[in-house]
Design a protein around this motif. Sequence first.
Motif, mmCIF file in Angstrom:
data_model
loop_
_atom_site.group_PDB
_atom_site.id
_atom_site.type_symbol
_atom_site.label_atom_id
_atom_site.label_comp_id
_atom_site.label_asym_id
_atom_site.label_seq_id
_atom_site.Cartn_x
_atom_site.Cartn_y
_atom_site.Cartn_z
ATOM 1 N N LEU A 1 0.997 -1.258 -0.021
ATOM 2 C CA LEU A 1 -0.177 -0.176 -0.046
ATOM 3 C C LEU A 1 0.737 1.378 -0.213
ATOM 4 O O LEU A 1 0.532 2.280 -0.811
ATOM 5 C CB LEU A 1 -0.809 -0.047 1.302
ATOM 6 C CG LEU A 1 -1.781 1.144 1.345
ATOM 7 C CD1 LEU A 1 -3.113 0.534 1.918
ATOM 8 C CD2 LEU A 1 -1.369 2.421 2.249
ATOM 9 N N VAL A 2 1.747 1.470 1.010
ATOM 10 C CA VAL A 2 2.729 2.345 1.000
ATOM 11 C C VAL A 2 3.407 2.703 -0.378
ATOM 12 O O VAL A 2 3.578 3.768 -0.782
ATOM 13 C CB VAL A 2 3.504 2.304 2.103
ATOM 14 C CG1 VAL A 2 4.778 3.499 2.087
ATOM 15 C CG2 VAL A 2 3.059 2.466 3.605
ATOM 16 N N ALA A 3 3.980 1.513 -0.858
ATOM 17 C CA ALA A 3 4.654 1.532 -2.052
ATOM 18 C C ALA A 3 3.897 2.145 -3.235
ATOM 19 O O ALA A 3 4.196 2.948 -3.953
ATOM 20 C CB ALA A 3 5.548 0.517 -2.509
ATOM 21 N N ALA B 1 -9.842 -0.589 1.462
ATOM 22 C CA ALA B 1 -10.879 -1.790 1.169
ATOM 23 C C ALA B 1 -10.600 -2.737 0.453
ATOM 24 O O ALA B 1 -10.782 -4.253 0.756
ATOM 25 C CB ALA B 1 -12.157 -1.240 0.849
ATOM 26 N N MET B 2 -9.548 -2.827 -0.671
ATOM 27 C CA MET B 2 -9.029 -3.602 -1.502
ATOM 28 C C MET B 2 -8.017 -4.635 -0.610
ATOM 29 O O MET B 2 -8.181 -5.805 -0.621
ATOM 30 C CB MET B 2 -8.416 -3.132 -2.710
ATOM 31 C CG MET B 2 -9.263 -2.597 -3.592
ATOM 32 S SD MET B 2 -8.626 -1.472 -5.001
ATOM 33 C CE MET B 2 -7.136 -2.218 -5.186
ATOM 34 N N ALA B 3 -7.299 -4.064 0.098
ATOM 35 C CA ALA B 3 -6.433 -4.658 1.076
ATOM 36 C C ALA B 3 -6.928 -5.435 1.803
ATOM 37 O O ALA B 3 -6.457 -6.531 2.163
ATOM 38 C CB ALA B 3 -5.377 -3.780 1.696
ATOM 39 N N GLU B 4 -8.082 -5.138 2.636
ATOM 40 C CA GLU B 4 -8.696 -5.770 3.513
ATOM 41 C C GLU B 4 -9.391 -7.261 2.860
ATOM 42 O O GLU B 4 -9.863 -7.917 3.743
ATOM 43 C CB GLU B 4 -9.870 -5.040 4.216
ATOM 44 C CG GLU B 4 -9.139 -3.951 5.249
ATOM 45 C CD GLU B 4 -9.933 -3.228 6.050
ATOM 46 O OE1 GLU B 4 -11.216 -3.191 5.349
ATOM 47 O OE2 GLU B 4 -9.859 -2.526 6.684
ATOM 48 N N GLN B 5 -9.568 -7.328 1.820
ATOM 49 C CA GLN B 5 -10.545 -8.021 1.010
ATOM 50 C C GLN B 5 -9.556 -9.337 0.163
ATOM 51 O O GLN B 5 -9.914 -10.366 -0.013
ATOM 52 C CB GLN B 5 -11.458 -7.639 0.067
ATOM 53 C CG GLN B 5 -12.600 -6.862 0.880
ATOM 54 C CD GLN B 5 -13.564 -6.067 -0.098
ATOM 55 O OE1 GLN B 5 -13.227 -6.388 -1.185
ATOM 56 N NE2 GLN B 5 -14.334 -5.213 0.358
ATOM 57 N N GLN C 1 -2.830 -10.473 -5.297
ATOM 58 C CA GLN C 1 -4.052 -9.977 -5.945
ATOM 59 C C GLN C 1 -3.993 -8.477 -5.692
ATOM 60 O O GLN C 1 -4.408 -7.641 -6.566
ATOM 61 C CB GLN C 1 -5.146 -10.472 -5.695
ATOM 62 C CG GLN C 1 -6.473 -9.978 -6.229
ATOM 63 C CD GLN C 1 -7.733 -10.643 -6.014
ATOM 64 O OE1 GLN C 1 -7.585 -11.459 -5.354
ATOM 65 N NE2 GLN C 1 -8.877 -10.242 -6.444
ATOM 66 N N PHE C 2 -3.850 -8.204 -4.393
ATOM 67 C CA PHE C 2 -3.737 -6.645 -4.059
ATOM 68 C C PHE C 2 -2.771 -5.801 -4.685
ATOM 69 O O PHE C 2 -3.165 -4.700 -5.039
ATOM 70 C CB PHE C 2 -3.576 -6.482 -2.620
ATOM 71 C CG PHE C 2 -3.500 -5.255 -2.034
ATOM 72 C CD1 PHE C 2 -4.364 -4.264 -2.313
ATOM 73 C CD2 PHE C 2 -2.335 -4.701 -1.201
ATOM 74 C CE1 PHE C 2 -4.188 -3.081 -1.687
ATOM 75 C CE2 PHE C 2 -2.273 -3.404 -1.113
ATOM 76 C CZ PHE C 2 -3.401 -2.537 -1.213
ATOM 77 N N ARG C 3 -1.522 -6.466 -4.904
ATOM 78 C CA ARG C 3 -0.503 -5.756 -5.414
ATOM 79 C C ARG C 3 -1.003 -5.376 -6.827
ATOM 80 O O ARG C 3 -0.701 -4.316 -7.427
ATOM 81 C CB ARG C 3 0.796 -6.575 -5.449
ATOM 82 C CG ARG C 3 2.145 -6.020 -6.172
ATOM 83 C CD ARG C 3 3.270 -6.708 -6.305
ATOM 84 N NE ARG C 3 3.867 -6.730 -4.836
ATOM 85 C CZ ARG C 3 3.781 -7.864 -4.265
ATOM 86 N NH1 ARG C 3 3.118 -8.888 -4.499
ATOM 87 N NH2 ARG C 3 4.555 -8.124 -2.979
ATOM 88 N N ARG C 4 -1.522 -6.371 -7.791
ATOM 89 C CA ARG C 4 -1.926 -6.325 -9.083
ATOM 90 C C ARG C 4 -3.057 -5.167 -9.303
ATOM 91 O O ARG C 4 -2.905 -4.257 -10.020
ATOM 92 C CB ARG C 4 -2.544 -7.554 -9.700
ATOM 93 C CG ARG C 4 -1.178 -8.384 -9.818
ATOM 94 C CD ARG C 4 -1.696 -9.836 -10.585
ATOM 95 N NE ARG C 4 -2.806 -10.420 -10.088
ATOM 96 C CZ ARG C 4 -2.661 -11.390 -9.185
ATOM 97 N NH1 ARG C 4 -1.385 -11.913 -8.694
ATOM 98 N NH2 ARG C 4 -3.802 -12.043 -8.906
ATOM 99 N N SER C 5 -4.086 -5.358 -8.204
ATOM 100 C CA SER C 5 -5.111 -4.522 -7.969
ATOM 101 C C SER C 5 -4.849 -2.865 -7.928
ATOM 102 O O SER C 5 -5.035 -1.948 -8.736
ATOM 103 C CB SER C 5 -6.313 -5.011 -7.166
ATOM 104 O OG SER C 5 -6.721 -6.007 -7.390
#
Length: 428
Positions: free
Chosen positions: A112-114, A133-137, A142-146
């Motif tokens: 998230l920070v990066a 919200a994306m990170a929590e789900q 997948q979060f890195r790509r999103s």
Amino acid sequence: MNEGSPTAEMLRASALDLVVDLGATMAMWAADRLVQIDLMRQEYLADAEAAGRRLTDVVLRGLRLELAAAMRVSEHDAGTMITRAEALVHRYPQALDSLQTARITEKHADVLVAGLDELEPELRERLQGRVIAMAEQQPVGQFRRSLRALVEQTRVVTLSDRHEAALAARRVHVEAVADGMAWTHLYGPLVEAHAAFGRLTQMAKVISGHEEETRTLDQIRADVMGDLLIEGTTGERPDQGRGIRATVVVTVPALALLEEDDAAVAARGNEPATVEGLGPIPIERARELCGGDAAWMRVLTHAESGMILSVGRTRYRPPPELRRLVTWRADRCMGPGCGMPASRCDVDHTIAWEDGGATGMENLAPLCRGHHMVKHYGGWKLRQIPGSGGAVEWVSPAGRRYAVGPERRVPVFSVTGSPASGHGDAPF
């Protein structure tokens, strides 16, 4: 103890619950540690200011050394912790709260920070809630790509200019390492690099199918690359490498092809052009690919009828059009957190053919070889979630459920009325 007994299943589930609880505790401790690190940073800077010294890198270098020595880590790692702590405490406090309550992991916080730090301050503020919200789900991969896709979509107006500036720095260099080995680095356009690696992989897979072959896929891939660059052939079995060309899936909103540049695309609210598994590319590059070699697969995300969605029980193997649509929809392996591009996966029947499963969109999903094996032999159960547009639910041997959604949705066409009904014609 009988492995299949309820007692064994309860013990397995209990052990998993303990691991998850410990992971949550570690996330909370990580958040507390970051808060303390930032307090140290502020104290160091305050002491330097009180002493009348200018706030230079020397002050923070001293803090990095202090942390590194005390924690027995490198100064680089200590510096990363200081940067992360400052970002979460002062720029992304909502993310810090999610970490403190174990709704995200420390790795999620790093990503998230990066990702958000690449953006201008006003854009960070606007996207922070959505990103959290994306990170929590989502799993970390997948979060890195999103997040990368969201950042690029947000900055689509400047994508072409940034790509042109980066393109001017393309180069190749060799880095010598131990034992007579070296790394060959190519810094060039993302699409071409992805296509070259895909071609190497296809050639290596063909060669690995030979009965006498003992090399791993990585070893063959490296040998093929060396052979092609030095000799222009694939070495011992040149015939097996012929006819294999690079392929890349380029997805372009049809209306975006009519725009002159990325700024016009953004102004109309159109999605940017993307490459499977990689993310957005400049619209000029997409237009070039869509009008170029037939090796590039083009998918226009404008509503089109006549697509093959299912062949039912009439045949086991999906026709090429259906296979492409399934892999395009998913974009990645549908295993939890997996990042393998769908084009390199098996298209699997979620309900096995022998168990009555149909060959259709509602029962097909790409799985990498590892997740395919886990599905069949690891005690996991899979089902496609009705009405989800291709989401797959994985049920673990411990009874936990994980939903994995596709990256894209296939357009659904419906008749809204007819002249006779008074509701007008269908939209397409």
